[in-house]
Design an enzyme around this catalytic site. Structure first.
Site, PDB file in Angstrom:
ATOM      1  CD  GLU A 242     -21.015  -3.159  20.589  1.00  0.00           C
ATOM      2  OE1 GLU A 242     -21.430  -4.257  21.014  1.00  0.00           O
ATOM      3  OE2 GLU A 242     -20.134  -3.064  19.728  1.00  0.00           O
TER       4      GLU A 242
ATOM      5  CB  CYS B  42     -23.798  -6.861  27.694  1.00  0.00           C
ATOM      6  SG  CYS B  42     -22.098  -6.452  27.318  1.00  0.00           S
TER       7      CYS B  42
ATOM      8  CD  GLU C 256     -29.220  -8.297  29.184  1.00  0.00           C
ATOM      9  OE1 GLU C 256     -30.094  -7.449  28.974  1.00  0.00           O
ATOM     10  OE2 GLU C 256     -28.031  -8.138  28.886  1.00  0.00           O
TER      11      GLU C 256
ATOM     12  CE  LYS D 118     -27.952   9.242  29.079  1.00  0.00           C
ATOM     13  NZ  LYS D 118     -27.935   9.228  30.525  1.00  0.00           N
TER      14      LYS D 118
HETATM   15  P1  NAP Z   1     -30.498   1.069  29.330  1.00  0.00           P
HETATM   16  O1  NAP Z   1     -31.647   1.204  30.224  1.00  0.00           O
HETATM   17  O2  NAP Z   1     -30.744   0.816  27.881  1.00  0.00           O
HETATM   18  O3  NAP Z   1     -29.657   2.420  29.512  1.00  0.00           O
HETATM   19  C1  NAP Z   1     -28.478   2.654  28.800  1.00  0.00           C
HETATM   20  C2  NAP Z   1     -28.368   4.116  28.477  1.00  0.00           C
HETATM   21  O4  NAP Z   1     -29.471   4.469  27.643  1.00  0.00           O
HETATM   22  C3  NAP Z   1     -28.434   5.007  29.705  1.00  0.00           C
HETATM   23  O5  NAP Z   1     -27.541   6.080  29.532  1.00  0.00           O
HETATM   24  C4  NAP Z   1     -29.877   5.486  29.669  1.00  0.00           C
HETATM   25  O6  NAP Z   1     -30.107   6.738  30.258  1.00  0.00           O
HETATM   26  C5  NAP Z   1     -30.103   5.600  28.178  1.00  0.00           C
HETATM   27  N1  NAP Z   1     -31.519   5.648  27.807  1.00  0.00           N
HETATM   28  C6  NAP Z   1     -32.613   5.222  28.522  1.00  0.00           C
HETATM   29  N2  NAP Z   1     -33.755   5.484  27.824  1.00  0.00           N
HETATM   30  C7  NAP Z   1     -33.374   6.092  26.677  1.00  0.00           C
HETATM   31  C8  NAP Z   1     -34.083   6.607  25.543  1.00  0.00           C
HETATM   32  N3  NAP Z   1     -35.419   6.537  25.458  1.00  0.00           N
HETATM   33  N4  NAP Z   1     -33.369   7.142  24.540  1.00  0.00           N
HETATM   34  C9  NAP Z   1     -32.026   7.215  24.597  1.00  0.00           C
HETATM   35  N5  NAP Z   1     -31.295   6.743  25.648  1.00  0.00           N
HETATM   36  C10 NAP Z   1     -31.968   6.195  26.661  1.00  0.00           C
HETATM   37  O7  NAP Z   1     -29.498  -0.050  29.806  1.00  0.00           O
HETATM   38  P2  NAP Z   1     -28.806  -0.210  31.217  1.00  0.00           P
HETATM   39  O8  NAP Z   1     -29.788  -0.779  32.145  1.00  0.00           O
HETATM   40  O9  NAP Z   1     -28.113   1.044  31.628  1.00  0.00           O
HETATM   41  O10 NAP Z   1     -27.655  -1.250  30.871  1.00  0.00           O
HETATM   42  C11 NAP Z   1     -27.875  -2.587  30.791  1.00  0.00           C
HETATM   43  C12 NAP Z   1     -28.099  -3.035  29.352  1.00  0.00           C
HETATM   44  O11 NAP Z   1     -26.994  -2.667  28.561  1.00  0.00           O
HETATM   45  C13 NAP Z   1     -28.199  -4.540  29.266  1.00  0.00           C
HETATM   46  O12 NAP Z   1     -29.201  -4.911  28.362  1.00  0.00           O
HETATM   47  C14 NAP Z   1     -26.818  -4.936  28.741  1.00  0.00           C
HETATM   48  O13 NAP Z   1     -26.799  -6.180  28.100  1.00  0.00           O
HETATM   49  C15 NAP Z   1     -26.517  -3.804  27.844  1.00  0.00           C
HETATM   50  N6  NAP Z   1     -25.065  -3.671  27.611  1.00  0.00           N
HETATM   51  C16 NAP Z   1     -24.577  -4.014  26.398  1.00  0.00           C
HETATM   52  C17 NAP Z   1     -23.212  -3.944  26.155  1.00  0.00           C
HETATM   53  C18 NAP Z   1     -22.641  -4.313  24.817  1.00  0.00           C
HETATM   54  O14 NAP Z   1     -21.479  -4.023  24.578  1.00  0.00           O
HETATM   55  N7  NAP Z   1     -23.393  -4.939  23.936  1.00  0.00           N
HETATM   56  C19 NAP Z   1     -22.344  -3.526  27.183  1.00  0.00           C
HETATM   57  C20 NAP Z   1     -22.886  -3.191  28.416  1.00  0.00           C
HETATM   58  C21 NAP Z   1     -24.254  -3.255  28.612  1.00  0.00           C
HETATM   59  P3  NAP Z   1     -30.507   6.929  31.791  1.00  0.00           P
HETATM   60  O15 NAP Z   1     -29.259   7.385  32.390  1.00  0.00           O
HETATM   61  O16 NAP Z   1     -31.582   7.960  31.788  1.00  0.00           O
HETATM   62  O17 NAP Z   1     -30.974   5.609  32.309  1.00  0.00           O
END
Ligand code: NAP
Length: 460
Positions: A231, A265, A363, A156
């Site tokens: 991650e 990230c 962040e 997804k």
């Molecule tokens: P996010 O809001 O956590 O969303 C990531 C994914 O999770 C999206 O596909 C989102 O779906 C989904 N999601 C949202 N709510 C959910 C729930 N209740 N249950 C299951 N999945 C759910 O993060 P983001 O804003 O897209 O990305 C930024 C974050 O990712 C930052 O904190 C960054 O540091 C982190 N990140 C970490 C890494 C790593 O390798 N450690 C790499 C890249 C990014 P929707 O499409 O509905 O929003």
């Protein structure tokens, strides 16, 4: 059927309208992935490897098309998007080779009448959830090792950036990877998270995204004790010690901090510079940062594209205002930062920063570089470790003793020493503390998709 409008963050225009996948269809797709698993696991490792190489070749042949999609739906400049396609493909290449290296071992038994054999087996059907900031690389970093291990996978992607995933999956099918072995669903995270965690078929959840969402998934996965890889978020410190090459440190700071408009990230969130060089560093950094060109990522010469949406812009502005209210000095005025409108923000350096500012603990995900000075190295280490996150950290020093002291004492999973770009498919990427667990990349990155089984043969 509910519709999803995919927007271009540079213009807010609708690029494409997709249908959300309904729950019954997602469950059917998961069942199909289970059927595909029964046969994909039986495909020998060399054939799985060849199919992954065929996928890699197609990704390369469609590099420009994929990069344009990444820029249109995610906003990053085209030159960065081209780099992301190469980076995404490097995971496919690496795991095409690792597929052939899933070794077992034998263990000497405590009697000569026994033999013990250890082997690894694919975990089964994998549910993957990915973020918008690397629409290609976050997909292949999960799909390639899963397929190499003999698993099947349903992904997804983030609702902001599904188009790159759709194209990558089409190319995988074109490469001969069975359709039901690699699938995507268009769904909100909330729905997909619930369906994946409640599924009795899915054996593993792999997630990249924010820490609060990761915690929800861990909780959901606990009811059936699903294997999870997380991650999560970061708050990377970057330390510039007094003996560093300042010009080099400035260039590398820009590379790590301003890539993808600061929405990565592992981008440096907090910069700590030794007091002896702090004013020179701030001056040089500010000069170069203020000269970076902001605009639509498809336009030539653009260094920084838009942020993903208004919510992202608001968060960054709030952090800047908080810093200014606590004594921070900006390299350009707030009016100038916001002057382009839409989702665009001009990049800025904040000096005279202290640990009480929100930006040093939350962040940012935006083009802001806050710089604080320190006098003792141990203070910088203490500031750097004073967070619940532990993903990436950077430091700049020419002294080996100082470098290894920092490496030993920084509580981070990925560390760049005189290196603003440490990510590589051949290295184990991942975080400590609330930045998650499990590693992606390297020989470690296939392990989360494997279960260990041993066989004890008696009466030999
Ligand atoms: P996010 O809001 O956590 O969303 C990531 C994914 O999770 C999206 O596909 C989102 O779906 C989904 N999601 C949202 N709510 C959910 C729930 N209740 N249950 C299951 N999945 C759910 O993060 P983001 O804003 O897209 O990305 C930024 C974050 O990712 C930052 O904190 C960054 O540091 C982190 N990140 C970490 C890494 C790593 O390798 N450690 C790499 C890249 C990014 P929707 O499409 O509905 O929003």
């Amino acid at each position: 059927m509910a519709k999803l409008e995919v927007l271009n963050p540079a213009t807010n225009d609708v690029i494409e309208t997709l249908e959300y996948t309904d729950e019954a269809t997602i469950n059917k797709q998961i069942e199909n992935a289970q059927k595909a698993f029964e046969s994909w696991r039986e495909v020998d490792a060399h054939t799985r490897s060849q199919k992954l190489w065929a996928w890699s070749k197609l990704i390369d042949e469609h590099k420009e098309e994929l990069a344009e999609l990444i820029t249109k739906e995610g906003g990053k400049p085209l030159k960065e998007a081209l780099g992301e396609v190469d980076y995404a493909r490097s995971y496919v290449d690496w795991y095409a080779e690792e597929a052939k290296r899933i070794y077992g071992r034998t263990i000497p038994a405590n009697t000569t009448s026994k033999k013990i054999i250890v082997q690894s087996f694919p975990v089964g059907v994998v549910g993957a959830i990915t973020p918008w900031n690397f629409p290609a690389a976050m997909i292949t970093r999960k799909m390639a090792p899963a397929l190499a291990a003999g698993c099947t996978i349903v992904c997804k992607p983030a609702v902001q950036t599904p188009l790159t995933t759709i194209r990558l999956v089409e190319l995988a099918h074109e490469a001969g990877i069975p359709e039901d072995a690699i699938q995507y669903v268009i769904a909100s995270g909330k729905d997909a998270g619930r369906i994946f965690t409640e599924s009795s078929i899915i054996q593993k959840i792999t997630f990249t995204g924010s820490t609060p969402v990761g915690k929800k998934l861990i909780e959901g996965a606990s009811s059936s004790v699903k294997n999870v890889t997380m991650e999560l978020g970061g708050l990377a410190p970057l330390i510039v010690h007094k003996d560093a090459d300042i010009d080099f440190a400035v260039d590398q700071t820009i590379a790590t901090k301003f890539r993808n408009a600061g929405q990565t990230c592992i981008c440096a969130n907090r910069i700590y510079v030794h007091e002896a060089i702090a004013s020179t560093y701030v001056e040089k950094l500010s000069q170069k940062v203020n000269a970076l060109k902001v605009g639509n990522g498809l336009d030539k010469g653009v260094d920084i594209g838009p942020l993903i949406n208004q919510k992202g812009v608001d968060k960054v502005i709030d952090q800047i205002k908080d810093a200014v209210s606590k004594g921070g000095k900006l390299s350009r005025s707030l009016e100038d930062i916001e002057s382009l409108g839409g989702n665009f923000l001009k990049p800025v350096v904040i000096s005279n920063v202290n640990q009480d500012m929100i930006i040093m603990h939350e962040e940012t995900f935006g083009p802001v570089a806050p710089v604080m000075s320190y006098s003792k190295l141990d203070d910088a280490i203490q500031y750097a470790n004073d967070t619940e996150f532990g993903l990436a950290a950077y430091f700049f020093t020419k002294d080996y003793a100082t470098g290894f002291y920092l490496y030993d004492n920084l509580d981070y999973g990925v560390i760049g020493w005189n290196d603003g770009g440490p990510s590589a498919a051949h290295a184990p990427f991942g975080g400590m503390k609330e930045s998650g667990y499990g590693r992606e990349g390297g020989i470690e990155g296939i392990q989360p998709y494997l279960e260990t089984k041993y066989l004890s043969i008696g009466n030999m």
